[in-house]
Design an enzyme around this catalytic site. Structure first.
Site, PDB file in Angstrom:
ATOM      1  N   TYR A  64       0.824  -1.216   0.000  1.00  0.00           N
ATOM      2  CA  TYR A  64       0.000   0.000   0.000  1.00  0.00           C
ATOM      3  C   TYR A  64       0.858   1.266   0.000  1.00  0.00           C
ATOM      4  O   TYR A  64       1.921   1.297   0.613  1.00  0.00           O
ATOM      5  CB  TYR A  64      -0.896   0.013   1.255  1.00  0.00           C
ATOM      6  CG  TYR A  64      -1.771   1.231   1.311  1.00  0.00           C
ATOM      7  CD1 TYR A  64      -2.910   1.306   0.533  1.00  0.00           C
ATOM      8  CD2 TYR A  64      -1.433   2.325   2.109  1.00  0.00           C
ATOM      9  CE1 TYR A  64      -3.710   2.437   0.552  1.00  0.00           C
ATOM     10  CE2 TYR A  64      -2.221   3.450   2.134  1.00  0.00           C
ATOM     11  CZ  TYR A  64      -3.365   3.508   1.355  1.00  0.00           C
ATOM     12  OH  TYR A  64      -4.146   4.625   1.374  1.00  0.00           O
ATOM     13  N   TRP A  71       0.946   5.744  -1.571  1.00  0.00           N
ATOM     14  CA  TRP A  71       0.557   6.721  -2.597  1.00  0.00           C
ATOM     15  C   TRP A  71       1.610   6.901  -3.675  1.00  0.00           C
ATOM     16  O   TRP A  71       1.341   7.474  -4.715  1.00  0.00           O
ATOM     17  CB  TRP A  71       0.268   8.063  -1.921  1.00  0.00           C
ATOM     18  CG  TRP A  71      -1.141   8.186  -1.444  1.00  0.00           C
ATOM     19  CD1 TRP A  71      -1.837   7.248  -0.726  1.00  0.00           C
ATOM     20  CD2 TRP A  71      -2.029   9.280  -1.655  1.00  0.00           C
ATOM     21  NE1 TRP A  71      -3.108   7.717  -0.469  1.00  0.00           N
ATOM     22  CE2 TRP A  71      -3.248   8.967  -1.032  1.00  0.00           C
ATOM     23  CE3 TRP A  71      -1.902  10.501  -2.299  1.00  0.00           C
ATOM     24  CZ2 TRP A  71      -4.347   9.825  -1.037  1.00  0.00           C
ATOM     25  CZ3 TRP A  71      -2.988  11.379  -2.300  1.00  0.00           C
ATOM     26  CH2 TRP A  71      -4.195  11.026  -1.678  1.00  0.00           C
TER      27      TRP A  71
HETATM   28  P1  PGD Z   1       3.556   8.215   1.862  1.00  0.00           P
HETATM   29  O1  PGD Z   1       4.336   9.040   2.811  1.00  0.00           O
HETATM   30  O2  PGD Z   1       2.787   8.907   0.802  1.00  0.00           O
HETATM   31  O3  PGD Z   1       2.566   7.387   2.775  1.00  0.00           O
HETATM   32  O4  PGD Z   1       0.570   6.232   3.647  1.00  0.00           O
HETATM   33  P2  PGD Z   1       1.643   6.124   2.445  1.00  0.00           P
HETATM   34  O5  PGD Z   1       2.430   4.890   2.652  1.00  0.00           O
HETATM   35  O6  PGD Z   1       0.977   6.335   1.128  1.00  0.00           O
HETATM   36  O7  PGD Z   1       4.506   7.096   1.253  1.00  0.00           O
HETATM   37  C1  PGD Z   1       4.743   6.928  -0.101  1.00  0.00           C
HETATM   38  C2  PGD Z   1       6.176   6.462  -0.284  1.00  0.00           C
HETATM   39  O8  PGD Z   1       6.371   6.149  -1.646  1.00  0.00           O
HETATM   40  C3  PGD Z   1       7.202   7.518   0.073  1.00  0.00           C
HETATM   41  O9  PGD Z   1       8.131   6.990   0.996  1.00  0.00           O
HETATM   42  C4  PGD Z   1       7.870   7.863  -1.261  1.00  0.00           C
HETATM   43  O10 PGD Z   1       9.232   8.183  -1.154  1.00  0.00           O
HETATM   44  C5  PGD Z   1       7.667   6.597  -2.064  1.00  0.00           C
HETATM   45  N1  PGD Z   1       7.596   6.802  -3.502  1.00  0.00           N
HETATM   46  C6  PGD Z   1       7.108   7.868  -4.168  1.00  0.00           C
HETATM   47  N2  PGD Z   1       7.188   7.670  -5.498  1.00  0.00           N
HETATM   48  C7  PGD Z   1       7.734   6.443  -5.688  1.00  0.00           C
HETATM   49  C8  PGD Z   1       8.080   5.683  -6.835  1.00  0.00           C
HETATM   50  O11 PGD Z   1       7.860   6.083  -7.976  1.00  0.00           O
HETATM   51  N3  PGD Z   1       8.623   4.462  -6.636  1.00  0.00           N
HETATM   52  C9  PGD Z   1       8.864   3.976  -5.404  1.00  0.00           C
HETATM   53  N4  PGD Z   1       9.395   2.758  -5.307  1.00  0.00           N
HETATM   54  N5  PGD Z   1       8.577   4.685  -4.288  1.00  0.00           N
HETATM   55  C10 PGD Z   1       8.001   5.893  -4.423  1.00  0.00           C
HETATM   56  C11 PGD Z   1      -0.415   7.188   3.678  1.00  0.00           C
HETATM   57  C12 PGD Z   1      -1.540   6.710   4.626  1.00  0.00           C
HETATM   58  O12 PGD Z   1      -1.184   6.995   5.986  1.00  0.00           O
HETATM   59  C13 PGD Z   1      -2.848   7.340   4.319  1.00  0.00           C
HETATM   60  S1  PGD Z   1      -3.340   7.446   2.662  1.00  0.00           S
HETATM   61  C14 PGD Z   1      -3.698   7.720   5.288  1.00  0.00           C
HETATM   62  S2  PGD Z   1      -5.153   8.544   4.886  1.00  0.00           S
HETATM   63  C15 PGD Z   1      -3.489   7.404   6.702  1.00  0.00           C
HETATM   64  N6  PGD Z   1      -3.641   8.542   7.551  1.00  0.00           N
HETATM   65  C16 PGD Z   1      -3.294   8.442   8.847  1.00  0.00           C
HETATM   66  C17 PGD Z   1      -3.875   9.249   9.898  1.00  0.00           C
HETATM   67  O13 PGD Z   1      -4.749  10.095   9.669  1.00  0.00           O
HETATM   68  N7  PGD Z   1      -3.429   9.067  11.156  1.00  0.00           N
HETATM   69  C18 PGD Z   1      -2.502   8.151  11.467  1.00  0.00           C
HETATM   70  N8  PGD Z   1      -2.105   8.017  12.735  1.00  0.00           N
HETATM   71  N9  PGD Z   1      -1.944   7.391  10.497  1.00  0.00           N
HETATM   72  C19 PGD Z   1      -2.308   7.481   9.220  1.00  0.00           C
HETATM   73  N10 PGD Z   1      -1.724   6.689   8.260  1.00  0.00           N
HETATM   74  C20 PGD Z   1      -2.218   6.592   6.900  1.00  0.00           C
END
Ligand code: PGD
Length: 768
Positions: free
Chosen positions: A108, A110
């Site tokens: 999972y 983004w």
């Molecule tokens: P991001 O920080 O967006 O978090 O969780 P998610 O895991 O989506 O992580 C994306 C990662 O992908 C980053 O480390 C980035 O460097 C990497 N990345 C970006 N582009 C690429 C690529 O092209 N290739 C590769 N291999 N890597 C890439 C988000 C999630 O967190 C979400 S959606 C929600 S809504 C939740 N919200 C909460 C919350 O409200 N409260 C708490 N306590 N926790 C939450 N967690 C959840």
């Protein structure tokens, strides 16, 4: 200097390399660009980039197997041509010994905005075509509870939330907005896949100028933009369902409920009414009852209910409310409340899920498809609800109730993650660490040394979006962007696609993965369905090369009325996809599951971790762990906009002045936020903008743990050290990370400074 078009989850822009920085210019059509764009400026060359394929020392020395050193071990860097055969050998071992049903590839996250380099799609395609499949994950951390309940009671989330031009109607028509959880503009800045026009704030301010009334229920004042001067009802967290029931009581007992609407479009009103009036359980859900639970004045609720019946009213429920224990209930009760007003399906009225919580919700659906990468066919049927990852890793063979099914957790031997950061997104990180110690091998593709990378055995350096060509497109966004490479790949980074192509090649399945296409051919292939649909509509339909040259094209919106409006116009010919074809205020299906934590109608359940419960005696503050305004999740936390939001190098924690006075704390103090699961350090900000009894700290500070007397403390402010890892209910098993109970004290002993963005220790390869 040439500025090239590009796109991100937080906005379209053009960019050029200027020296070793990136100059970023927001798209000129965006009325309200996001400052999060600034985080891109120093990203490509940042010191936290993963530079070469890195193998955890313990894994190289001892081979695959469970290992508690994950997260603290050093790494050895190898060249790509050494790394690929080693990984292929491990994949072959796992495939032969266990089969793909022991590989978790839910992965999972983004990742980045482009449609082709969408890392999750790439890893799924790789595992499907090269290994035969993987154990997958269902749903999102954003909306797990809503995704499960809405199909039972009204229709799929996307079809309900992403069809109508609600922002346009809000600006022109809505008279009263009742926003449960607010409509925080910081969240509307972001939309998965990109958002080229940020219209939330302009639309809300236009409505305000026109005289629309905004009412918000939330413990945080800034969950509504100051510009709209919303009436702020600072309820106790987790009590919104009780408030909605109190409002429903007024509508029902004062004869204000729209019986004609309820009879024609809904089923189960009588069963819900029996619960609301207390006929079925002896407890009338009066405004006084709601006041006792929520702290909101009963007379204010009475006045509001009457106003809702009299004016064009839009009820909105934010994502945050359902990211909590019993999170299904406020979504269902919000739908029921709007049904009672009889305004569902009317312009500017009715119900909206997550308006203001995601940038592209509240815009018309598109009239043409957007590009998607074909992921192939998964030969493994096993899956988990996405937020049950630690349970999966820790409890092989255990069962889980989920949405009327019973799932069994497989014994996972290999985890493959690309494009996500579970050490950002998951709850109770000490538990997650224990889970990550169990598999034989964990492989991660990352651009940066995130905590997830630092808990992997094999870390492969991926390119970031600015380093490759792609197509930017998103549901409900009328711009499709030719995302052009702005800088060459830094250090040893390679595209996820290239990495998987070489791995598939080493497994003898290169063509199965690549389909025999180059990246450019994939972009053209993925573009074609959009072009063909444009041509079929008689619209300007440029060839791929023309689109690439132009840099962007405008996509048309759909002309059909959409699911809910179509149903309201003609319930007999366009029924909802629910069992009854109508809005279900009582669901026989859900009642039939027999779950103790989700009844046949919306209901107020007392949560475990709330300020009205016994545990508040031990941990008297409710932590709101919400989305940050300065970055997307944990992405580019080192960027300038994210850093400007930190205090003394840590995440700020907001606290009401009375709670600060009781604890003799002041703005600027380093505080320890803790409960029985763990602790984090933060810098205190005393603020009237949070309700008394509530503290707020955003997610996304990179996990920087130190161990102290058996407790894991994040010295940088990662809230998921203390959040609770349980599902919303048996129905959805969604993420409950938004709220938990904690206490806060001054941090008296000095804590060693750690660089949250430092690469782990890189060791020399020992040759015999
Ligand atoms: P991001 O920080 O967006 O978090 O969780 P998610 O895991 O989506 O992580 C994306 C990662 O992908 C980053 O480390 C980035 O460097 C990497 N990345 C970006 N582009 C690429 C690529 O092209 N290739 C590769 N291999 N890597 C890439 C988000 C999630 O967190 C979400 S959606 C929600 S809504 C939740 N919200 C909460 C919350 O409200 N409260 C708490 N306590 N926790 C939450 N967690 C959840």
């Amino acid at each position: 200097m040439t500025y090239k078009p590009h796109s991100s989850h937080w906005g379209a822009f053009s960019a050029a390399a200027v020296g070793d920085r990136i100059d970023v210019v927001p798209h000129p059509d965006d009325p309200c660009p996001s400052p999060i764009l600034d985080n891109l400026r120093d990203a490509p060359g940042h010191r936290s980039r993963v530079r070469k394929p890195a193998f955890r020392k313990g894994w190289l020395d001892g081979g695959p197997g469970p290992d508690t050193r994950r997260g603290s071990d050093g790494y050895v860097e190898l060249e790509w041509d050494e790394a690929i055969p080693l990984i292929a050998a491990e994949l072959t071992r796992v495939e032969r010994e266990y089969g793909p049903g022991r590989v978790f590839g839910g992965s999972y996250g983004w990742s980045s905005a482009g449609r082709f380099h969408h890392a999750q799609s790439q890893v799924h395609r790789f595992l499907n075509t090269a290994l035969g499949g993987y154990v997958s994950s269902y749903g999102t951390y954003s909306a797990g509870a809503a995704q499960a309940i809405m199909p039972h009671v009204i229709g799929g989330l996307d079809k309900v939330a992403r069809t109508d031009d609600l922002w346009g109607e809000l600006a022109t028509t809505t008279e009263l907005v009742v926003a449960f959880g607010g409509m925080p503009v910081r969240n509307a800045m972001v939309s998965a896949g990109g958002v080229s026009r940020h219209v939330a704030l302009p639309s809300m301010t236009a409505a305000h100028r026109r005289g629309a009334r905004f009412v918000m229920f939330s413990p945080l004042r800034d969950d509504m933009p100051a510009e709209v001067e919303a009436e702020w009802h600072a309820n106790l967290p987790l009590t919104d369902t009780a408030i909605m029931l109190g409002l429903a009581h007024v509508l029902i007992t004062e004869g204000l409920a729209d019986r004609a609407f309820l009879d024609r479009y809904c089923v189960g009103f009588d069963r819900l009414a029996d619960y609301v009036t207390g006929k079925s359980d002896g407890v009338a859900k009066t405004p006084e009852w709601a006041e006792e639970i929520s702290g909101i004045d009963a007379d204010a609720l009475r006045e509001l209910a009457r106003a809702m019946a009299a004016r064009r009213t839009l009820v909105t429920v934010s994502n945050s409310l359902q990211r909590a224990e019993f999170g299904e209930q406020p979504v269902w009760m919000g739908i029921a409340l709007a049904a009672l007003t009889g305004q569902i399906g009317q312009p500017g009225g009715g119900f909206s899920y997550s308006l203001g919580a995601i940038g592209n919700v509240g815009k018309r659906a598109l009239g043409v498809p957007i590009p998607t990468l074909n992921q192939g066919k998964n030969g493994v049927g096993d899956f988990i609800p996405v937020a049950r990852i630690t349970d999966l890793l820790l409890n092989p063979g255990a069962t889980l109730e989920f949405n009327g099914k019973v799932l069994t957790y497989p014994d996972i031997r290999l985890v493959y993650w690309a494009g996500g950061n579970p050490f950002h997104h998951h709850q109770d990180l000490s538990r997650l660490r224990a889970g990550f110690a169990r598999p034989d091998t964990i492989i991660v593709h990352e651009q940066f040394w995130t905590a997830t990378a630092r808990h992997a055995d094999i870390v492969l350096p991926a390119t970031m979006t600015l380093e490759r060509d792609d197509i930017g497109a998103s549901q409900n966004d009328t711009k499709m962007i030719a995302m052009k490479q702005v800088v060459a790949p830094q250090a040893g980074a390679r595209d996820d696609f290239e990495i998987f192509a070489d791995l598939a090649g080493a497994l003898g399945r290169r063509d199965a993965f690549t389909g025999g296409r180059t990246q450019r051919e994939w972009l053209a292939e993925m573009y074609e369905p959009t072009r063909a649909a444009l041509a079929a509509l008689g619209r300007n339909a440029p060839s791929f090369e023309e689109f690439w040259e132009q840099g962007e094209i405008e996509l048309p919106t759909a002309t059909d009325p959409g699911l809910v409006r179509g149903f309201v116009q003609s319930p007999e010919t366009a029924p909802l996809p629910t069992p009854s074809g109508r809005i279900e205020l009582f669901s026989d299906t859900i009642a039939g599951f027999g779950y103790a934590d989700c009844a046949g109608h919306p209901k107020w359940f007392e949560p475990v971790e709330w300020l009205g419960g016994a545990l508040a005696g031990t941990y008297p503050l409710q932590l709101v762990a919400n989305q940050p305004s300065t970055r997307l999740h944990s992405q580019l936390d080192f960027g300038s906009n994210s850093q400007a939001g930190k205090r003394d190098g840590r995440e700020p924690l907001r606290m009401h002045p009375k709670d600060a006075a009781t604890r003799k704390l002041a703005t600027g103090d380093t505080v320890r936020v803790f409960n029985g699961r763990g602790a984090f350090l933060a810098t205190l900000v005393v603020s009237e903008d949070v309700r008394q009894g509530v503290v707020q700290c955003s997610t996304g500070a990179w996990f920087t743990p130190v161990e102290e007397d058996g407790t894991t403390i994040c010295v940088h402010g990662n809230v998921n050290t203390v959040t609770r890892d349980v599902g919303t209910s048996r129905l959805a098993q969604g993420c409950t990370g938004q709220l938990c109970l904690v206490d806060v004290v001054r941090q008296v002993t000095p804590v060693a400074r750690r660089d949250p963005y430092a690469a782990p220790k890189i060791e020399e390869l020992q040759t015999a």
